[in-house]
Design a protein around this motif. Structure first.
Motif, PDB file in Angstrom:
ATOM      1  N   PHE A 139       1.182  -0.980  -0.182  1.00 34.38           N
ATOM      2  CA  PHE A 139      -0.413  -0.041  -0.375  1.00 34.38           C
ATOM      3  C   PHE A 139       0.787   1.082  -0.082  1.00 34.38           C
ATOM      4  O   PHE A 139       0.578   2.291  -0.449  1.00 34.38           O
ATOM      5  N   LYS A 140       1.850   1.082   0.764  1.00 36.86           N
ATOM      6  CA  LYS A 140       2.703   2.468   0.917  1.00 36.86           C
ATOM      7  C   LYS A 140       3.960   2.862  -0.528  1.00 36.86           C
ATOM      8  O   LYS A 140       4.179   4.626  -0.731  1.00 36.86           O
ATOM      9  N   ILE A 141       3.774   2.076  -1.526  1.00 38.43           N
ATOM     10  CA  ILE A 141       4.131   1.860  -2.446  1.00 38.43           C
ATOM     11  C   ILE A 141       3.638   3.052  -3.750  1.00 38.43           C
ATOM     12  O   ILE A 141       3.127   2.589  -4.199  1.00 38.43           O
ATOM     13  N   THR A 142       4.253   3.722  -3.700  1.00 38.95           N
ATOM     14  CA  THR A 142       3.823   5.333  -4.784  1.00 38.95           C
ATOM     15  C   THR A 142       4.621   5.153  -6.118  1.00 38.95           C
ATOM     16  O   THR A 142       3.334   5.549  -6.860  1.00 38.95           O
ATOM     17  N   LYS A 143       5.925   5.022  -6.362  1.00 39.02           N
ATOM     18  CA  LYS A 143       6.325   4.584  -7.774  1.00 39.02           C
ATOM     19  C   LYS A 143       6.898   3.824  -7.474  1.00 39.02           C
ATOM     20  O   LYS A 143       8.508   3.563  -6.843  1.00 39.02           O
ATOM     21  N   PRO A 144       6.318   2.732  -7.846  1.00 34.14           N
ATOM     22  CA  PRO A 144       7.514   1.749  -8.273  1.00 34.14           C
ATOM     23  C   PRO A 144       8.831   1.718  -9.381  1.00 34.14           C
ATOM     24  O   PRO A 144       9.077   2.145 -10.011  1.00 34.14           O
ATOM     25  N   ARG A 145       9.743   1.273  -9.148  1.00 25.59           N
ATOM     26  CA  ARG A 145      11.392   1.610  -9.492  1.00 25.59           C
ATOM     27  C   ARG A 145      10.523   0.542 -11.142  1.00 25.59           C
ATOM     28  O   ARG A 145      11.480   1.385 -12.084  1.00 25.59           O
ATOM     29  N   SER A 146       9.999  -0.514 -11.768  1.00 22.33           N
ATOM     30  CA  SER A 146      10.265  -0.804 -12.622  1.00 22.33           C
ATOM     31  C   SER A 146       8.463  -0.215 -13.481  1.00 22.33           C
ATOM     32  O   SER A 146       8.474  -0.420 -14.734  1.00 22.33           O
TER      33      SER A 146
END
Ligand code: UTP
Length: 288
Positions: free
Chosen positions: A218-225
């Protein structure tokens, strides 16, 4: 330890490795001999004690819902024609488990797909099975994970060994072995060059995840890939030294998500199928 009764099966991916076959048909419905891939998965989780299955579906995946629903017309016809065995096989499918369906509006990654089902899971560990990973094993692969979770707690990642030259296609997990088939995971590298890989153990698309994994996702806002991936949640948790275990699964991994492995799966189960095994064996012998 909380009993695991629910499984999430994300099936909202685009199946691009199988185009054009998957343009209008879900890759999870491709038949391996006489059953769609997804039925193998449902049978595996049910044999492992799961009673509630949540599918995360998307556009063009309605055939999966229909497959696990009652089909009155078909059943009536089979009754009229006195085809008892087929009737039993068809009726059995809809009563395998309690099925729910949630939609992933856009294919933004496997982690994003799983989040769509979070409200149906609550504060308990859940089994995650990707829609293309069949395991043929003595003890169902999901049961192996549940047993590992009962013993060690925490999240458990289903692992399989692959040859070094194939590691760059997978998420590779490394860490000390604390039992012959259990790793305390310390590192994960997505699609590494073989020389940079932390081991030759890769995730096969079967996991037990605990509620803290949802919280991290839920906290990931800007995924790396560009995609919201489950592997990123694990990476984040490992960087904070949280406990995650790996279970090296016993059995044969049949990844039906790519063409060659799909054909291998078909031959694997074809050679076991009472109706066709002899014919298939003699065909293969002639062909080779
Ligand atoms: P995959 O990457 O193996 O499947 O995702 P895919 O995206 O369908 O296939 P390719 O790579 O384009 O050929 C692993 C699992 O996660 C689901 C897929 O359906 C599959 O079961 N998934 C993936 C989703 O549900 N949503 C997504 O956004 C991505």
């Amino acid at each position: 330890m909380q009993k695991i009764t629910k499984a999430i099966i994300p099936v909202a991916g685009l199946g691009t490795r199988f185009l054009p076959a998957t343009k209008a048909m879900p890759k999870e419905m491709l038949p391996v001999v006489d059953k769609p891939v997804v039925q193998y998965l449902v049978e595996e989780v049910v044999a492992s004690g799961i009673t509630e299955i949540i599918f995360v579906t998307g556009r063009g995946k309605r055939a999966i819902e229909d497959h696990f629903d009652v089909s009155y017309e078909l059943e009536d016809t089979l009754v009229e024609e006195n085809k008892k065995d087929l009737l039993k096989a068809v009726r059995n499918i809809s009563s395998l488990a309690k099925f729910s369906y949630v939609r992933q509006p856009l294919p933004l990654g496997d982690g994003h797909a799983i989040l769509q089902a979070a409200h149906l899971v609550g504060n308990e560990p859940v089994l995650i099975i990707f829609g293309d990973c069949i395991y043929d094993s003595h003890t169902p692969a999901s049961k192996q994970l549940i047993d590992a979770h009962d013993h060690y707690g925490h999240s458990i990642i289903g692992l399989s060994t692959v040859p070094r030259n194939q590691l760059s296609k997978f998420g590779v997990y490394g860490g000390p072995k604390i039992a012959p088939d259990i790793l305390r995971i310390e590192r994960v590298v997505e699609k590494p060059k073989p020389e940079k890989a932390p081991s030759n153990l890769v995730a096969v698309g079967k996991y037990i995840i605990t509620p803290d994994v949802f919280r991290v996702l839920f906290k990931i806002t800007k995924p790396r890939s560009g995609e919201f991936r489950l592997i990123d949640a694990f990476d984040h948790m490992l960087s904070r030294k949280e406990h995650i275990y790996g279970k090296i699964l016993e059995g044969t991994w049949l990844d039906t998500g790519d063409k060659l492995n799909f054909i291998k799966a078909t031959i694997h189960f074809g050679l076991k199928h009472p109706e066709i095994k002899r014919g298939l064996k003699s065909y293969l012998k002639k062909k080779l």
